[in-house]
Design a protein around this motif. Sequence first.
Motif, short mmCIF file in Angstrom:
data_model
loop_
_atom_site.label_atom_id
_atom_site.label_comp_id
_atom_site.label_asym_id
_atom_site.label_seq_id
_atom_site.Cartn_x
_atom_site.Cartn_y
_atom_site.Cartn_z
N PRO A 119 32.05 -10.88 8.59
CA PRO A 119 32.72 -11.02 8.99
C PRO A 119 33.47 -9.52 9.17
O PRO A 119 34.74 -9.31 9.62
N GLU A 120 32.53 -9.33 9.23
CA GLU A 120 32.54 -7.18 9.60
C GLU A 120 33.25 -7.07 10.88
O GLU A 120 34.38 -6.03 11.12
N TYR A 121 32.92 -7.94 11.39
CA TYR A 121 32.68 -7.69 13.05
C TYR A 121 34.26 -8.29 12.92
O TYR A 121 34.62 -7.36 13.91
N LEU A 122 34.26 -8.88 12.72
CA LEU A 122 36.10 -9.73 13.27
C LEU A 122 37.12 -8.52 12.79
O LEU A 122 37.90 -8.77 13.04
N GLU A 123 36.94 -8.16 11.56
CA GLU A 123 37.13 -7.31 10.86
C GLU A 123 37.44 -5.99 11.51
O GLU A 123 38.33 -5.61 11.82
N LYS A 124 36.32 -5.45 12.52
CA LYS A 124 36.61 -4.30 12.68
C LYS A 124 37.01 -4.84 14.43
O LYS A 124 38.25 -3.83 15.15
N PHE A 125 37.17 -5.89 15.16
CA PHE A 125 38.03 -6.26 16.09
C PHE A 125 38.93 -6.67 15.52
O PHE A 125 40.31 -6.12 16.98
N ARG A 126 39.51 -6.83 15.10
CA ARG A 126 40.74 -6.84 14.30
C ARG A 126 41.56 -5.82 14.62
O ARG A 126 42.64 -5.22 15.14
N ALA A 127 41.04 -4.96 13.60
CA ALA A 127 41.24 -2.94 14.15
C ALA A 127 41.47 -2.43 14.81
O ALA A 127 42.39 -2.02 15.20
N GLY A 128 40.88 -2.92 15.34
CA GLY A 128 40.54 -2.99 17.74
C GLY A 128 42.19 -2.85 17.68
O GLY A 128 42.11 -2.73 18.83
N LEU A 129 42.10 -4.75 18.35
CA LEU A 129 43.58 -5.08 18.59
C LEU A 129 44.68 -4.02 18.24
O LEU A 129 45.55 -4.08 18.66
N GLU A 130 44.58 -4.29 16.75
CA GLU A 130 46.14 -3.67 16.02
C GLU A 130 46.12 -2.34 16.68
O GLU A 130 47.53 -1.91 17.59
N GLU A 131 45.29 -1.62 17.15
CA GLU A 131 45.23 0.23 17.59
C GLU A 131 45.67 0.08 19.15
O GLU A 131 46.44 0.38 19.55
N LEU A 132 44.99 -1.05 20.14
CA LEU A 132 45.81 -1.12 21.04
C LEU A 132 47.47 -1.57 21.19
O LEU A 132 48.02 -1.13 22.43
N ARG A 133 47.60 -2.21 20.44
CA ARG A 133 49.41 -2.31 20.09
C ARG A 133 49.52 -1.83 19.79
O ARG A 133 51.00 -1.07 20.05
N ARG A 134 49.04 -0.63 18.95
CA ARG A 134 50.24 1.04 18.80
C ARG A 134 50.15 1.48 19.91
O ARG A 134 50.98 2.21 20.11
N LYS A 135 49.61 1.36 20.87
CA LYS A 135 49.47 2.21 21.71
C LYS A 135 50.46 1.27 23.05
O LYS A 135 50.05 2.22 24.04
N GLY A 136 50.97 -0.25 22.64
CA GLY A 136 51.43 -0.11 23.54
C GLY A 136 51.22 -1.38 24.48
O GLY A 136 51.37 -1.81 25.64
N LEU A 137 49.55 -1.64 24.55
CA LEU A 137 48.30 -2.46 25.43
C LEU A 137 48.32 -3.69 24.23
O LEU A 137 47.65 -4.14 23.45
N ASP A 138 49.70 -4.81 24.68
CA ASP A 138 49.95 -5.70 24.19
C ASP A 138 48.68 -6.97 24.54
O ASP A 138 48.44 -7.54 26.25
N VAL A 139 47.71 -7.13 23.91
CA VAL A 139 46.52 -8.05 24.87
C VAL A 139 46.85 -9.31 23.97
O VAL A 139 45.36 -10.38 23.94
N ILE A 140 47.67 -9.39 23.21
CA ILE A 140 48.13 -11.48 23.03
C ILE A 140 48.74 -11.71 23.75
O ILE A 140 49.47 -11.89 25.00
N TYR A 141 47.86 -13.14 24.22
CA TYR A 141 48.21 -13.84 25.47
C TYR A 141 49.72 -14.86 25.49
O TYR A 141 50.66 -14.60 24.37
N ASP A 142 50.20 -14.52 26.79
CA ASP A 142 51.86 -14.97 26.74
C ASP A 142 51.90 -16.66 26.61
O ASP A 142 51.80 -16.85 26.54
#
Length: 142
Positions: A119-142
């Motif tokens: 769970p700790e790894y997944l939380e950290k990974f999700r936080a990393g995805l959020e940080e990328l989104r804040r920087k304008g790098l949308d990694v969510i699949y179309d």
Amino acid sequence: MADTPERFVVHESGAYLHGTKADLSVGDLLVPGRLSNYQQGRISNHVYMTKVLDGAVLAAELAVGPGRERVYIVEPQGPVEDDPNVTDKKFPGNPTHSYRSAGPVRVVGEITDWTGHSPEYLEKFRAGLEELRRKGLDVIYD
């Protein structure tokens, strides 16, 4: 797999893998134009796959919705291309072995002998995805 799995090692089978929470059967087709596994209300224009078990496991763990995480062995029924959302093109040095298809992908089996991330790894990974989104790098699949 522990918190430091071998993220870029192609699965011993060499097969395409798809991680999801959907309960599928051998012979079922995954097709574009359905709701995304990763963002509620978003339609996916492609079916996404990887050849790395850790990536498929992570995809299953990040999938939205009810149900248990599953990793399927799949066979694309049409052309396959590198996934520009996460591969080396968008994130240099990221050899994810991630692919996508605009055509159907058939389920040919399921891998059940895998261990998920903490769970700790997944939380950290999700936080990393959020940080990328804040920087304008949308990694969510179309």
